[in-house]
Design an enzyme around this catalytic site. Structure first.
Site, PDB file in Angstrom:
ATOM      1  N   PHE A 107       1.444  -2.736   3.494  1.00 33.69           N
ATOM      2  CA  PHE A 107       1.328  -4.388   4.570  1.00 33.69           C
ATOM      3  C   PHE A 107       2.703  -5.081   4.553  1.00 33.69           C
ATOM      4  O   PHE A 107       3.926  -3.962   4.102  1.00 33.69           O
ATOM      5  CB  PHE A 107       0.800  -5.409   3.855  1.00 33.69           C
ATOM      6  CG  PHE A 107      -0.885  -5.833   3.916  1.00 33.69           C
ATOM      7  CD1 PHE A 107      -1.479  -5.842   4.807  1.00 33.69           C
ATOM      8  CD2 PHE A 107      -1.860  -5.149   2.559  1.00 33.69           C
ATOM      9  CE1 PHE A 107      -3.127  -5.006   5.257  1.00 33.69           C
ATOM     10  CE2 PHE A 107      -2.843  -5.768   2.987  1.00 33.69           C
ATOM     11  CZ  PHE A 107      -3.700  -5.234   3.440  1.00 33.69           C
ATOM     12  N   CYS A 140       0.862  -1.194   0.300  1.00 31.49           N
ATOM     13  CA  CYS A 140      -0.158   0.116   0.091  1.00 31.49           C
ATOM     14  C   CYS A 140       0.609   1.305  -0.441  1.00 31.49           C
ATOM     15  O   CYS A 140      -0.224   2.271  -0.217  1.00 31.49           O
ATOM     16  CB  CYS A 140      -1.164   0.324   1.376  1.00 31.49           C
ATOM     17  SG  CYS A 140      -2.162  -1.832   1.613  1.00 31.49           S
ATOM     18  N   HIS A 192     -10.068   2.210  -0.959  1.00 28.68           N
ATOM     19  CA  HIS A 192      -8.529   1.842  -0.334  1.00 28.68           C
ATOM     20  C   HIS A 192      -7.916   1.327  -1.565  1.00 28.68           C
ATOM     21  O   HIS A 192      -8.118   0.353  -2.342  1.00 28.68           O
ATOM     22  CB  HIS A 192      -7.921   0.780   0.510  1.00 28.68           C
ATOM     23  CG  HIS A 192      -6.879   0.903   0.770  1.00 28.68           C
ATOM     24  ND1 HIS A 192      -6.187   0.681   0.097  1.00 28.68           N
ATOM     25  CD2 HIS A 192      -5.892   0.961   2.211  1.00 28.68           C
ATOM     26  CE1 HIS A 192      -4.159   0.803   1.328  1.00 28.68           C
ATOM     27  NE2 HIS A 192      -4.811   0.614   2.150  1.00 28.68           N
ATOM     28  N   GLU A 195      -1.399   4.813  13.567  1.00 31.46           N
ATOM     29  CA  GLU A 195      -1.288   6.186  12.909  1.00 31.46           C
ATOM     30  C   GLU A 195      -1.323   7.364  14.303  1.00 31.46           C
ATOM     31  O   GLU A 195      -0.461   8.096  13.539  1.00 31.46           O
ATOM     32  CB  GLU A 195      -2.154   6.097  12.080  1.00 31.46           C
ATOM     33  CG  GLU A 195      -1.639   7.421  11.145  1.00 31.46           C
ATOM     34  CD  GLU A 195      -2.406   7.865   9.689  1.00 31.46           C
ATOM     35  OE1 GLU A 195      -2.133   7.750   8.586  1.00 31.46           O
ATOM     36  OE2 GLU A 195      -3.317   6.303   9.595  1.00 31.46           O
ATOM     37  N   HIS A 198      -2.987   7.945   6.118  1.00 36.03           N
ATOM     38  CA  HIS A 198      -3.085   6.255   5.865  1.00 36.03           C
ATOM     39  C   HIS A 198      -4.570   6.738   5.513  1.00 36.03           C
ATOM     40  O   HIS A 198      -5.618   5.408   5.092  1.00 36.03           O
ATOM     41  CB  HIS A 198      -2.647   5.208   6.698  1.00 36.03           C
ATOM     42  CG  HIS A 198      -2.478   4.666   5.683  1.00 36.03           C
ATOM     43  ND1 HIS A 198      -2.033   4.017   3.884  1.00 36.03           N
ATOM     44  CD2 HIS A 198      -2.334   3.244   5.560  1.00 36.03           C
ATOM     45  CE1 HIS A 198      -2.253   3.311   3.623  1.00 36.03           C
ATOM     46  NE2 HIS A 198      -2.447   2.513   4.870  1.00 36.03           N
ATOM     47  N   LYS A 220      -9.306   7.464   2.233  1.00 37.08           N
ATOM     48  CA  LYS A 220     -10.029   6.925   1.726  1.00 37.08           C
ATOM     49  C   LYS A 220     -11.793   6.550   1.951  1.00 37.08           C
ATOM     50  O   LYS A 220     -12.127   5.897   1.952  1.00 37.08           O
ATOM     51  CB  LYS A 220      -9.333   5.385   2.452  1.00 37.08           C
ATOM     52  CG  LYS A 220      -7.891   5.209   2.279  1.00 37.08           C
ATOM     53  CD  LYS A 220      -7.279   4.432   2.757  1.00 37.08           C
ATOM     54  CE  LYS A 220      -5.899   4.207   2.310  1.00 37.08           C
ATOM     55  NZ  LYS A 220      -4.761   5.111   2.392  1.00 37.08           N
TER      56      LYS A 220
END
Length: 431
Positions: free
Chosen positions: A417, A179, A358, A330, A319, A353
């Site tokens: 990931f 990602c 995503h 985060e 994110h 998002k």
């Protein structure tokens, strides 16, 4: 050699729109591309919401006239369209093979993309009359395969396709870092320009994960939400009721250019890309470090790279995946980086998002475009669906409605990931 790097072209294709202007208008208006979705051919697949591209609208806009109606896999089709937009927007379609300085090889390509889309049912062509699969049988029946299948594609198909179509003879690079792929591609393109290796780069990402193999893999990892409780308001970043990411598809591309080249051409400048930082959690494949060390390190490195102090930052494009683990971690990382004077309380944090879905490998590219335009226009897009904030997520996430405020400096985060982290810093451009 260290040169200033500016953004001179934008292009986007996703569920929210087929050009960057429509996408930006949708983001600032708080519209969402997330809608009910069924995996083709699998009626009982547990994931029921996504943010797909409108195929009919895309075909009408980018059909025969744009040369995108041939046998192309989806991510490459979307990426080629976004790249053509960005180059045209920059006035820099180098079809004659020359760069902005008039020298061959001075424009390159760097993109993030996921694995090629593969239809598992095509492998049935490998099954012979005896009921056993064989590669010889598949080769004999290769004419029956879809030429747009990922079986015919490589991971670098998008980067190579953009470069070949527009005769960009500089470096052509593909990044496959989950990602964070698009953000890594943008960051490395930025550094190549700053070092003087090239004058301009087409950077960004494209991905299409709405297929059986990839969605199955994501589901086995426990990443996408299987809830239907909130309908198209399912992506709930930083909310107590978040339950997983909502997958999307599409592409976004930017033209980065040295300041000297842009000024020489008289090209309009959207903003300056000032810094890039990356890191690895070295913790788990499917979970970020619980204390957010990697995310904090990426942001800190990006700020240091741009020689920007934390207190100078006005906004963060998070994110913000709407997953149980990402959002509070985060938040913690942001608090660590911006702890001095509790500056984190002054930050306007947005999660795109919640509207875009995503885009996985491509996610950082449309979010960087939104960050660039936020700096240019003084608008922070909202975080939708934040109705019941998680106590562990206690920053100012600009809930529900866009905010009009000066944004002199902004940070855009991508955390993938495997603990792959990348951050970019954008600031307003002045000669």
């Amino acid at each position: 050699m260290s040169r200033r790097v500016v953004v001179t072209g934008l292009g986007a294709v996703c569920g929210l729109g087929l050009d960057w202007q429509t996408v930006w208008e949708g983001l600032t208006a708080g519209r969402s591309a997330i809608r009910p979705w069924r995996l083709p051919g699998v009626d009982d697949f547990p994931v029921r919401y996504a943010a797909p591209v409108d195929d009919a609208a895309f075909a009408a806009r980018y059909g025969a006239g744009e040369g995108l109606d041939g046998p192309l896999e989806r991510r490459t089709r979307f990426g080629l369209a976004a790249a053509a937009q960005a180059l045209a927007d920059a006035g820099l379609d180098a079809a004659d093979g020359t760069g902005p300085a008039g020298a061959v090889g001075r424009i390159g390509t760097a993109v993030g993309s996921g694995v090629p889309e593969r239809d598992p049912y095509e492998l049935l062509h490998a099954v012979g009359e005896d009921g056993r699969p064989g590669w010889g049988t598949l080769l004999e029946r290769r004419a029956l395969l879809d030429r747009a299948s990922g079986l015919f594609c490589t991971n670098d198909a998008l980067a190579a396709g953009i470069a070949a179509r527009h005769r960009l003879r500089g470096p052509a690079l593909n990044f496959s870092t989950a990602c964070a792929g698009a953000t890594h591609a943008i960051g490395h393109g930025f550094r190549m320009i700053r070092r003087g290796e090239v004058d301009a780069m087409v950077v960004g990402g494209a991905d299409s994960v709405l297929n059986l193999p990839t969605m199955t893999g994501l589901h086995l990892l426990g990443a996408p939400s299987t809830s239907e409780l909130f309908g198209d308001r399912l992506c709930r970043a930083f909310d107590r009721d978040r339950s997983g990411l909502v997958a999307a598809e599409g592409a976004a591309m930017l033209v980065l250019e040295s300041e000297e080249s842009a000024r020489r051409r008289g090209a309009p400048v959207y903003a300056e890309l000032a810094g890039f930082g990356s890191s690895l959690d070295a913790y788990q494949v499917t979970a970020p470090h619980p204390e957010g060390h990697g995310a904090a390190l990426a942001m800190s490195r990006a700020l240091a790279d741009g020689e920007i102090a934390p207190h100078e930052v006005d906004s963060i494009n998070a994110h913000g995946t709407s997953t149980p683990l990402n959002d509070p971690i985060e938040t913690r990382a942001i608090k660590d980086v911006f702890a001095a004077g509790e500056h984190y309380r002054k930050l306007a944090v947005t999660a795109n998002k919640t509207m875009l879905g995503h885009l996985i490998a491509a996610a950082g590219a449309p979010e960087l475009i939104a960050t660039v335009l936020s700096v240019r226009d003084g608008i922070v897009p909202p975080t939708l669906n934040l109705e019941n904030p998680d106590p562990a997520c206690d920053l100012d996430y600009v809930p529900e409605k866009a905010r009009y405020q000066e944004v002199a400096v902004a940070v855009s985060n991508s955390f993938g990931f495997g603990g792959l982290n990348a951050s970019l810093v954008v600031r307003g451009y002045e000669h």
